[in-house]
Motif scaffolding. Sequence first.
Motif, PDB file in Angstrom:
ATOM      1  N   UNK A   1       0.836  -1.197   0.000  1.00 61.61           N
ATOM      2  CA  UNK A   1       0.000   0.000   0.000  1.00 61.61           C
ATOM      3  C   UNK A   1       0.867   1.242   0.000  1.00 61.61           C
ATOM      4  N   UNK A   2       0.452   2.221  -0.803  1.00 62.48           N
ATOM      5  CA  UNK A   2       1.193   3.476  -0.863  1.00 62.48           C
ATOM      6  C   UNK A   2       0.278   4.552  -1.429  1.00 62.48           C
ATOM      7  N   UNK A   3       0.563   5.795  -1.101  1.00 65.42           N
ATOM      8  CA  UNK A   3      -0.207   6.901  -1.667  1.00 65.42           C
ATOM      9  C   UNK A   3       0.082   7.067  -3.154  1.00 65.42           C
TER      10      UNK A   3
ATOM     11  N   UNK B   1      -4.066   6.770   1.198  1.00 58.85           N
ATOM     12  CA  UNK B   1      -3.508   7.843   2.022  1.00 58.85           C
ATOM     13  C   UNK B   1      -3.879   7.499   3.457  1.00 58.85           C
ATOM     14  N   UNK B   2      -2.880   7.119   4.279  1.00 51.69           N
ATOM     15  CA  UNK B   2      -3.188   6.630   5.624  1.00 51.69           C
ATOM     16  C   UNK B   2      -3.728   7.723   6.541  1.00 51.69           C
ATOM     17  N   UNK B   3      -3.618   8.990   6.142  1.00 50.30           N
ATOM     18  CA  UNK B   3      -4.189  10.057   6.959  1.00 50.30           C
ATOM     19  C   UNK B   3      -5.699  10.185   6.756  1.00 50.30           C
ATOM     20  N   UNK B   4      -6.246   9.379   5.833  1.00 54.18           N
ATOM     21  CA  UNK B   4      -7.679   9.359   5.558  1.00 54.18           C
ATOM     22  C   UNK B   4      -8.255   8.033   6.050  1.00 54.18           C
ATOM     23  N   UNK B   5      -9.064   8.078   7.099  1.00 57.29           N
ATOM     24  CA  UNK B   5      -9.558   6.822   7.664  1.00 57.29           C
ATOM     25  C   UNK B   5     -10.413   6.046   6.664  1.00 57.29           C
TER      26      UNK B   5
END
Length: 260
Positions: free
Chosen positions: A41-43, A68-72
Motif C-alpha cells: 500500500x502506498x499513496x 492515504x493513511x491520513x484518511x480513515x
Amino acid sequence: MSRPTVFDLSGRIALVTGAGSGLGTEFAEALADAGADVVCADIDAGAAAATAARVEKYGRRALAVTADVSREDQVREMVAATTAEFGRLDVLVNNAGIADAHPEPVHRFSSEDWHQVIDVDLHGVFYTAKHALAVMVGQGSGKIINVASMWGLAGSSSVFPIPAYSAAKGAVVNLTRELGLEYATSGIQVNALCPGFYRTRLAGGAYDDPDFVSAITAFTPMGRIAEAEEIRGPAVFLASAASDFMTGQMLVVDGGCLAK
C-alpha cells in the motif's frame, strides 16, 4: 536459502503501508522472502505496483493498493481490500510516514507542517492499527509492527530540530505499549521498530548533503549510516514466531546512538 522454521512466514498475509519506497520496499521484500504474501500500500499507485512486482519475483502473491493513511476512509478500504483478496491479515507493518518538510525550532515551525506530519505519522498509525486489529481480533492472532524511530525515544535536536516528527514518533512508541497491553491476551503482538539513520529518501535530498552525512555519521557510534536492506532482519523477527512472547516493546536499530 533455507531459514529456521521460527522465522518462516509461509501462508501468512502481510500488509505494508508506505511500501512504495525506502524502508517500506525493504519490509515488503523481506516478508515475501520469508514466505508471506504481501499487500503493498502506498499513496503513489505506481510505486505500490512496482513493489508488488518485486514481491512477485519471490514467487509470492502480491496486491497493490493506493491509500492515504491520513484518511480513515481510505485505510478502511485498504484493509477491506486485503481481506477480500486473501481472506485474512496476519502481519501489519505500519510504516507510512513523512519527515518535517522544513526542520526548524518550534518558535519558527510551520503549524501547517506540524499538522501534516501528525496526520500521517500518528493518525495514520492509529487508523491502520484500528482497522487491522478488527480483523486480527476475529482471527485470534496477528502481528503489528509500528515503525517509530530512535527519535521517538530521545529528542533530535542534538543533531537537528524536527519537532513534529519527534512528537509523532514518541506518541507511536507509547501507543505501541498501550496496544501491546490491550491485546496481550488476544493472540496479537504489537511492537515497534525504532530505526536510526538509514539511507532512504525520507529525508529528501539530505543524504546528498556531505555536511549532513558527516554529522550523522559522527553521531552514530558505529561510524556509518545503515543501508536500507539492513532493516530486513529485525522486521522478519517481529513478524514471525521468533517474537511470540514479545509485545509492547521497542526494537531499536540505530548503530548504538541511544546507548550513549
